[in-house]
Design a protein around this motif. Structure first.
Motif, PDB file in Angstrom:
ATOM      1  N   VAL A   1      60.446-144.591 -38.408  1.00  0.00           N
ATOM      2  CA  VAL A   1      62.047-144.030 -39.012  1.00  0.00           C
ATOM      3  C   VAL A   1      61.762-142.329 -39.647  1.00  0.00           C
ATOM      4  O   VAL A   1      61.803-141.483 -40.219  1.00  0.00           O
ATOM      5  CB  VAL A   1      62.981-144.596 -38.444  1.00  0.00           C
ATOM      6  N   ALA A   2      61.032-143.256 -41.308  1.00  0.00           N
ATOM      7  CA  ALA A   2      61.299-142.436 -41.858  1.00  0.00           C
ATOM      8  C   ALA A   2      59.910-141.959 -41.671  1.00  0.00           C
ATOM      9  O   ALA A   2      60.302-140.742 -42.178  1.00  0.00           O
ATOM     10  CB  ALA A   2      60.932-143.373 -43.423  1.00  0.00           C
ATOM     11  N   CYS A   3      58.671-141.657 -41.179  1.00  0.00           N
ATOM     12  CA  CYS A   3      57.524-141.379 -40.916  1.00  0.00           C
ATOM     13  C   CYS A   3      58.073-139.473 -40.407  1.00  0.00           C
ATOM     14  O   CYS A   3      58.107-138.841 -40.135  1.00  0.00           O
ATOM     15  CB  CYS A   3      56.817-141.553 -40.119  1.00  0.00           C
ATOM     16  N   ALA A   4      58.702-140.244 -39.305  1.00  0.00           N
ATOM     17  CA  ALA A   4      59.163-139.250 -38.083  1.00  0.00           C
ATOM     18  C   ALA A   4      61.025-138.316 -38.663  1.00  0.00           C
ATOM     19  O   ALA A   4      60.142-137.074 -38.857  1.00  0.00           O
ATOM     20  CB  ALA A   4      59.939-139.481 -37.162  1.00  0.00           C
ATOM     21  N   ALA A   5      61.377-138.272 -40.034  1.00  0.00           N
ATOM     22  CA  ALA A   5      62.485-137.876 -39.913  1.00  0.00           C
ATOM     23  C   ALA A   5      62.157-137.128 -42.103  1.00  0.00           C
ATOM     24  O   ALA A   5      62.241-136.142 -41.479  1.00  0.00           O
ATOM     25  CB  ALA A   5      63.583-138.902 -40.368  1.00  0.00           C
TER      26      ALA A   5
ATOM     27  N   ALA B   1      60.547-146.219 -53.751  1.00  0.00           N
ATOM     28  CA  ALA B   1      60.575-144.808 -53.299  1.00  0.00           C
ATOM     29  C   ALA B   1      61.346-144.418 -51.801  1.00  0.00           C
ATOM     30  O   ALA B   1      61.309-142.784 -51.516  1.00  0.00           O
ATOM     31  CB  ALA B   1      58.673-144.778 -52.320  1.00  0.00           C
ATOM     32  N   GLY B   2      62.259-145.456 -51.381  1.00  0.00           N
ATOM     33  CA  GLY B   2      62.720-145.643 -50.591  1.00  0.00           C
ATOM     34  C   GLY B   2      63.587-144.926 -50.890  1.00  0.00           C
ATOM     35  O   GLY B   2      65.229-143.834 -49.768  1.00  0.00           O
ATOM     36  N   ILE B   3      64.413-144.965 -52.238  1.00  0.00           N
ATOM     37  CA  ILE B   3      65.814-144.425 -52.383  1.00  0.00           C
ATOM     38  C   ILE B   3      64.453-142.757 -52.262  1.00  0.00           C
ATOM     39  O   ILE B   3      65.857-142.259 -52.086  1.00  0.00           O
ATOM     40  CB  ILE B   3      65.754-145.135 -54.335  1.00  0.00           C
ATOM     41  N   ALA B   4      63.927-141.982 -53.119  1.00  0.00           N
ATOM     42  CA  ALA B   4      64.040-141.020 -53.535  1.00  0.00           C
ATOM     43  C   ALA B   4      63.528-140.477 -52.145  1.00  0.00           C
ATOM     44  O   ALA B   4      64.297-139.128 -52.250  1.00  0.00           O
ATOM     45  CB  ALA B   4      62.234-141.043 -54.548  1.00  0.00           C
ATOM     46  N   LEU B   5      62.822-141.226 -51.551  1.00  0.00           N
ATOM     47  CA  LEU B   5      62.923-140.211 -49.509  1.00  0.00           C
ATOM     48  C   LEU B   5      64.266-140.232 -49.005  1.00  0.00           C
ATOM     49  O   LEU B   5      64.263-139.003 -48.708  1.00  0.00           O
ATOM     50  CB  LEU B   5      61.992-141.271 -48.513  1.00  0.00           C
ATOM     51  N   GLY B   6      64.957-140.978 -49.270  1.00  0.00           N
ATOM     52  CA  GLY B   6      66.076-140.670 -49.092  1.00  0.00           C
ATOM     53  C   GLY B   6      66.883-139.587 -49.690  1.00  0.00           C
ATOM     54  O   GLY B   6      68.359-139.503 -48.681  1.00  0.00           O
ATOM     55  N   ARG B   7      66.972-139.757 -50.511  1.00  0.00           N
ATOM     56  CA  ARG B   7      67.943-138.476 -50.928  1.00  0.00           C
ATOM     57  C   ARG B   7      66.994-137.032 -50.429  1.00  0.00           C
ATOM     58  O   ARG B   7      67.663-136.021 -50.217  1.00  0.00           O
ATOM     59  CB  ARG B   7      67.140-138.371 -52.793  1.00  0.00           C
ATOM     60  N   ARG B   8      65.643-136.631 -50.084  1.00  0.00           N
ATOM     61  CA  ARG B   8      65.307-135.824 -49.529  1.00  0.00           C
ATOM     62  C   ARG B   8      65.846-136.398 -47.953  1.00  0.00           C
ATOM     63  O   ARG B   8      65.232-134.746 -47.147  1.00  0.00           O
ATOM     64  CB  ARG B   8      64.192-135.706 -49.778  1.00  0.00           C
ATOM     65  N   MET B   9      66.396-136.980 -47.374  1.00  0.00           N
ATOM     66  CA  MET B   9      66.595-137.116 -46.225  1.00  0.00           C
ATOM     67  C   MET B   9      67.908-137.275 -44.921  1.00  0.00           C
ATOM     68  O   MET B   9      68.213-136.756 -44.620  1.00  0.00           O
ATOM     69  CB  MET B   9      65.872-138.328 -45.117  1.00  0.00           C
ATOM     70  N   PHE B  10      69.118-137.293 -46.413  1.00  0.00           N
ATOM     71  CA  PHE B  10      70.330-137.286 -46.774  1.00  0.00           C
ATOM     72  C   PHE B  10      71.233-137.256 -47.940  1.00  0.00           C
ATOM     73  O   PHE B  10      70.432-137.575 -48.903  1.00  0.00           O
ATOM     74  CB  PHE B  10      71.090-137.959 -45.699  1.00  0.00           C
ATOM     75  N   PRO B  11      72.133-136.643 -47.876  1.00  0.00           N
ATOM     76  CA  PRO B  11      73.046-136.355 -48.703  1.00  0.00           C
ATOM     77  C   PRO B  11      73.727-137.871 -49.984  1.00  0.00           C
ATOM     78  O   PRO B  11      74.039-138.461 -49.056  1.00  0.00           O
ATOM     79  CB  PRO B  11      73.496-136.120 -48.962  1.00  0.00           C
ATOM     80  N   LEU B  12      73.233-137.625 -50.923  1.00  0.00           N
ATOM     81  CA  LEU B  12      73.543-139.418 -51.176  1.00  0.00           C
ATOM     82  C   LEU B  12      74.970-139.741 -52.177  1.00  0.00           C
ATOM     83  O   LEU B  12      74.597-139.232 -53.316  1.00  0.00           O
ATOM     84  CB  LEU B  12      72.290-139.969 -52.471  1.00  0.00           C
ATOM     85  N   THR B  13      75.501-139.811 -51.318  1.00  0.00           N
ATOM     86  CA  THR B  13      76.755-139.773 -52.080  1.00  0.00           C
ATOM     87  C   THR B  13      77.561-141.296 -53.136  1.00  0.00           C
ATOM     88  O   THR B  13      75.961-141.985 -52.609  1.00  0.00           O
ATOM     89  CB  THR B  13      78.168-139.478 -51.455  1.00  0.00           C
ATOM     90  N   GLY B  14      78.305-141.419 -54.341  1.00  0.00           N
ATOM     91  CA  GLY B  14      78.648-142.729 -54.300  1.00  0.00           C
ATOM     92  C   GLY B  14      77.847-143.671 -53.104  1.00  0.00           C
ATOM     93  O   GLY B  14      77.837-145.287 -53.215  1.00  0.00           O
ATOM     94  N   LEU B  15      79.395-143.433 -51.716  1.00  0.00           N
ATOM     95  CA  LEU B  15      79.644-144.335 -51.068  1.00  0.00           C
ATOM     96  C   LEU B  15      78.319-144.241 -50.319  1.00  0.00           C
ATOM     97  O   LEU B  15      78.214-146.025 -50.221  1.00  0.00           O
ATOM     98  CB  LEU B  15      80.580-143.856 -49.790  1.00  0.00           C
ATOM     99  N   THR B  16      77.954-143.416 -50.117  1.00  0.00           N
ATOM    100  CA  THR B  16      76.557-143.635 -49.132  1.00  0.00           C
ATOM    101  C   THR B  16      75.620-144.720 -50.196  1.00  0.00           C
ATOM    102  O   THR B  16      74.913-145.619 -49.542  1.00  0.00           O
ATOM    103  CB  THR B  16      75.497-142.545 -49.258  1.00  0.00           C
ATOM    104  N   MET B  17      75.433-145.040 -51.518  1.00  0.00           N
ATOM    105  CA  MET B  17      74.068-145.207 -52.567  1.00  0.00           C
ATOM    106  C   MET B  17      74.977-147.011 -52.101  1.00  0.00           C
ATOM    107  O   MET B  17      74.102-147.774 -52.200  1.00  0.00           O
ATOM    108  CB  MET B  17      74.201-145.466 -53.468  1.00  0.00           C
TER     109      MET B  17
END
Length: 189
Positions: free
Chosen positions: A167-171, A103-119
């Protein structure tokens, strides 16, 4: 660690301590499988409830180790209350942690662009934490014993979880995020 704690503090036989450890992984697997079938579950909801369940279980463990349940639970190794507490905490931690990473990965996708480097950086940070956390906990357990290491490790993990949840809730939801953090923290306390 639950195997060692169950043997040393809970008076479990090696076989029962192994069953206890297996129950954590069984509840983890069952919860993760169940979450994969829950297609309507939003990532933030899964992250929130995963944290609430895990933090509540760890709070019970800290209170138990800190003698907060004196007179409520028998602290005699091998007592039914002590055994039940260890089983309940172990199963809740397994089920609670199951949804955090996906769920953290799925949530991260909504908060910032997931590129190869980011992942890659995300995975690097997760693997460093997964390696350093158990090492530090085992070191503390070896040097200070379970009476100090377990409550401190649970407290540090709990603070880290609450910070990441805040942080996740606020974002995720702007103003509504703070209300969910307060509700989650109140539920845990």
């Amino acid at each position: 660690w639950i195997f060692t704690l169950a043997e040393d503090r809970g008076g479990f036989s090696p076989a029962n301590a192994a069953f206890l450890t297996s129950s954590m992984w069984a509840s983890f697997t069952a919860a993760r499988f169940g979450l994969s079938l829950a297609s309507r579950a939003q990532p933030m909801t899964v992250v929130l409830w995963s944290h609430v369940v895990s933090l509540a279980a760890l709070s019970v463990l800290v209170a138990y180790w800190g003698r907060g349940f004196s007179g409520v639970l028998s602290e005699q190794a091998g007592s039914r209350a002590s055994d039940g507490m260890l089983w309940g905490v172990t199963i809740c931690v397994g089920a609670g942690t199951a949804g955090m990473f996906p769920a953290g990965i799925a949530l991260g996708r909504r908060m910032f662009p997931l590129t190869g480097l980011t992942m890659a950086m995300f995975e690097l940070g997760a693997s460093m934490g997964a390696g350093a956390g158990p090492y530090v906990a085992a070191w503390a357990y070896h040097h200070f014993g379970d009476a100090v290491a377990v409550p401190i490790t649970c407290a540090v993990a709990g603070v880290g979880a609450l910070v990441s949840l805040a942080v996740a809730c606020a974002a995720d939801g702007g103003g509504s995020g703070e209300k969910r953090v307060v509700a989650a923290a109140a539920a845990v306390v």
